[in-house]
Design a protein around this motif. Structure first.
Motif, PDB file in Angstrom:
ATOM      1  N   ASN A  14       0.838  -1.192   0.000  1.00 28.51           N
ATOM      2  CA  ASN A  14       0.000   0.000   0.000  1.00 28.51           C
ATOM      3  C   ASN A  14       0.877   1.248   0.000  1.00 28.51           C
ATOM      4  O   ASN A  14       0.713   2.149   0.827  1.00 28.51           O
ATOM      5  CB  ASN A  14      -0.927  -0.015   1.229  1.00 28.51           C
ATOM      6  N   CYS A  15       1.838   1.276  -0.910  1.00 23.65           N
ATOM      7  CA  CYS A  15       2.746   2.419  -1.024  1.00 23.65           C
ATOM      8  C   CYS A  15       3.334   2.435  -2.430  1.00 23.65           C
ATOM      9  O   CYS A  15       3.167   1.489  -3.205  1.00 23.65           O
ATOM     10  CB  CYS A  15       3.846   2.362   0.036  1.00 23.65           C
ATOM     11  N   THR A  16       4.044   3.493  -2.748  1.00 22.64           N
ATOM     12  CA  THR A  16       4.667   3.636  -4.061  1.00 22.64           C
ATOM     13  C   THR A  16       6.004   2.903  -4.092  1.00 22.64           C
ATOM     14  O   THR A  16       6.819   3.054  -3.178  1.00 22.64           O
ATOM     15  CB  THR A  16       4.893   5.120  -4.386  1.00 22.64           C
ATOM     16  N   ILE A  17       6.237   2.111  -5.137  1.00 23.67           N
ATOM     17  CA  ILE A  17       7.500   1.390  -5.310  1.00 23.67           C
ATOM     18  C   ILE A  17       8.271   2.059  -6.445  1.00 23.67           C
ATOM     19  O   ILE A  17       7.886   1.981  -7.618  1.00 23.67           O
ATOM     20  CB  ILE A  17       7.265  -0.099  -5.624  1.00 23.67           C
ATOM     21  N   TRP A  18       9.374   2.718  -6.074  1.00 20.30           N
ATOM     22  CA  TRP A  18      10.157   3.438  -7.053  1.00 20.30           C
ATOM     23  C   TRP A  18      11.176   2.547  -7.767  1.00 20.30           C
ATOM     24  O   TRP A  18      11.490   2.768  -8.938  1.00 20.30           O
ATOM     25  CB  TRP A  18      10.904   4.594  -6.384  1.00 20.30           C
ATOM     26  N   THR A  19      11.718   1.576  -7.049  1.00 22.45           N
ATOM     27  CA  THR A  19      12.789   0.757  -7.620  1.00 22.45           C
ATOM     28  C   THR A  19      12.804  -0.602  -6.942  1.00 22.45           C
ATOM     29  O   THR A  19      12.220  -0.783  -5.869  1.00 22.45           O
ATOM     30  CB  THR A  19      14.155   1.449  -7.444  1.00 22.45           C
ATOM     31  N   ALA A  20      13.475  -1.548  -7.567  1.00 23.09           N
ATOM     32  CA  ALA A  20      13.655  -2.889  -7.003  1.00 23.09           C
ATOM     33  C   ALA A  20      14.976  -3.436  -7.498  1.00 23.09           C
ATOM     34  O   ALA A  20      15.415  -3.136  -8.617  1.00 23.09           O
ATOM     35  CB  ALA A  20      12.505  -3.810  -7.401  1.00 23.09           C
TER      36      ALA A  20
END
Length: 610
Positions: A348-354
């Motif tokens: 429930n959050c923004t994922i900028w990178t992995a």
């Protein structure tokens, strides 16, 4: 000896008497003595001769580029010398230049003007300027990297001259070249010369692809002829689409495809180089749709966590989505052989990178709440650190024990992933902002830098935290020596840091990069000597990691090239010292070529050496 044979051997006495008394016998005997050894020698040479026309033709075909170039240079100079001798021309200027340690080079059969005798005043001026002339000659010998970017119309011809001079120096001095108390490695200079004049191809029929992520894979595909390793590109679109594109001269694994052909856009002088054109891109008609924008694509190896194809040799990719106003970001595993998509976790959050671990068992994600570690086999999530500043970029070290996190406020934090993350509310760090950090022009950054402390919760090393002037755009760890890592920020800064000297600041800087607010990736070549990046001015630039010099830069696009993929050799040795050694040995192979992919929201480019 003759007296002994005369007394002991009757045959010898007969032979002496016959050669004395009979002229025909003497002539015949002399002929036999001359012809028989020649005949025997001829047959011995024929038996021991190892000449093989097919082998000679094969060796000539597989000759190294520097051997062919040196042969051509030697033929031209030999023809020039012979022509001068035939025309009985004065060649004293060559000897005068040789006494000064110089070599006269000119167009074939074209003489230069005679060297005038200098006056005393001119001789003094010549001695004063000798150092400057030497520096100019060295710039001609080396890669010529400091030329202005807009003065590159005649680069192909100039590069050929530089390569020839560099090869002549190697023939004279070997692999280690010395000049003015400095030593230069021939392999490094040769590679820099190649990078200073790349070939750039733009793929037609690709418009407004909105590419937000890009990664190259080698996939074992089953064909009627057997298993075939095929090159594929996995494109992540900003609209949420995921396209698996085949890279080959003839597409054979998809039914409904769009063929994208390469068009040479650099060098501007299009010579007979189209034979080196890269393969075509075959894009599927309809992409796989995800729930939001693709934020990152990484290779996940041939393991198959949380899928039903455990134990197979399928190639997998780790894909993360950014999230939307109604839902958060998600992490997926994509089986590229089928292809199929498996959801690993939804947040429930923004994922900028992995970023995926080397063994493919776990991954780290950067969100607007901090950094988290995900077990790709169980889907379990544990937070590594909490922060009010977004994590824009992440990188594992070679051992996979430590991950670098780049934050929106410009901080680069080292996080230990081996410790169990329990009770993060009890581990709070207040890290002071660097007083030497320069503020960027953005009022938002200046407002953030008015705070004296950066609060962070998690298992981190506060003493290893550094700050860049603006938001972190990209991080790249050097695998051959994981004490070093590259970092770029959104103010145009690109720097090289050493973990052991982290408090002293950057050990190398790279000038010329243009960026103000765009997340632009860095690409490092397999030998880890070159770094590539796009810019907001539409230019693609290549730097030498060791020296920091700008080797190449030219405008290739009207939009911003944000995504870089510089694949390795396809082996499991990528990023190791063994691969660098193998790369150096293979540098002069005629079939050797490095290549990188560069993409913007409108176009895809392929860059390789010439």
């Amino acid at each position: 000896m003759s007296q002994l044979l005369w007394e002991k051997s009757g045959a010898w006495r007969w032979m002496v008497r016959m050669t004395r008394d009979s002229k025909p016998f003497f002539i015949g005997f002399a002929t036999v003595c001359a012809v028989v050894p020649g005949v025997i020698g001829y047959f011995v040479m024929q038996v021991t001769n190892s000449s093989n026309p097919e082998l000679e033709a094969k060796l000539r075909k597989n000759a190294r580029p520097e051997s062919l170039m040196m042969g051509q240079v030697n033929r031209e100079r030999l023809a020039e010398y012979l022509g001068e001798l035939q025309r009985k021309e004065d060649t004293n200027d060559r000897y005068k230049a040789a006494l000064k340690g110089e070599t006269l080079t000119r167009n074939p059969y074209a003489r230069i003007q005679p060297i005038p005798k200098p006056t005393d005043k001119e001789a003094v001026q010549e001695q004063k300027q000798e150092g400057k002339k030497s520096d100019i000659r060295v710039k001609v010998y080396w890669a010529g990297s400091n030329d202005k970017e807009n003065n590159q119309q005649s680069e192909p011809r100039r590069k050929e001259t530089k390569m020839a001079n560099l090869l002549q120096l190697r023939e004279l001095f070997g692999k280690v070249l010395s000049f003015k108390r400095s030593k230069y490695n021939f392999q490094h200079e040769y590679q820099k010369t190649q990078a200073s004049q790349p070939m750039i191809w733009k793929y037609e029929s690709i418009e407004r692809i909105a590419c937000g992520a890009l990664e190259q894979f080698h996939i074992d595909m089953q064909t009627p002829e057997g298993q075939d390793e095929t090159k594929f590109l996995l494109l992540g679109h900003m609209g949420g689409g995921l396209s698996l594109c085949e890279v080959a001269q003839m597409g054979k694994h998809f039914d409904s495809v769009v063929e994208c052909m390469p068009d040479l856009i650099w060098p501007l002088e299009k010579q007979a180089v189209c034979m080196n054109a890269p393969a075509h891109i075959w894009m599927p008609g309809a992409p796989m749709l995800m729930n939001s924008t693709i934020s990152s694509i990484k290779a996940a190896g041939k393991r198959a966590p949380r899928t039903d194809d455990v134990g197979s040799s399928s190639q997998h990719a780790l894909v993360s989505t950014l999230g939307s106003e109604t839902s958060g970001g998600s992490v997926y595993i994509v089986n590229l052989n089928v292809p199929r998509i498996f959801e690993v976790a939804s947040l429930n959050c923004t994922i900028w990178t992995a970023e995926c671990h080397a063994d493919g068992s776990q991954a780290v994600i950067g969100t607007n709440r901090g950094a988290a570690l995900i077990n790709l086999e169980t889907g379990a999530l544990s937070w590594l650190c909490h922060s009010k500043s977004d994590v824009f970029s992440q990188q594992f070290n070679q051992a996979g024990n430590v991950v670098l996190c780049g934050f929106r406020n410009g901080a680069i934090v080292t996080v230990d992933v081996r410790q169990k993350q329990r009770g993060l509310t009890d581990v709070t760090h207040k890290i002071p902002f660097s007083s030497s950090t320069s503020h960027g022009p953005s009022s938002r950054n200046v407002q953030k830098r008015t705070k004296a402390w950066f609060k962070l919760k998690g298992s981190i090393h506060p003493s290893s935290t550094i700050f860049m002037p603006s938001s972190i755009s990209s991080l790249a760890t050097l695998q051959t020596d994981d004490q070093y890592f590259l970092s770029s920020s959104m103010d145009g800064s690109i720097k090289l840091y050493d973990h052991r000297l982290i408090q002293r600041g950057a050990v190398q800087s790279y000038e010329g990069h243009v960026n103000s607010h765009t997340p632009i990736q860095l690409g490092v070549d397999p030998s880890e000597r070159l770094v590539m990046s796009g810019g907001e001015d539409g230019k693609m630039r290549i730097w030498s990691i060791k020296t920091g010099e700008l080797l190449f830069g030219t405008k290739i696009s009207k939009s911003v090239p944000t995504t870089v993929c510089w694949p390795g050799t396809g082996t499991e040795l990528k990023g190791t010292s063994e691969l660098r050694h193998r790369f150096d040995e293979d540098l002069y192979n005629p079939n050797h070529s490095w290549g990188a992919w560069l993409a913007s929201d409108e176009e895809i480019f392929y860059i390789h050496d010439s």
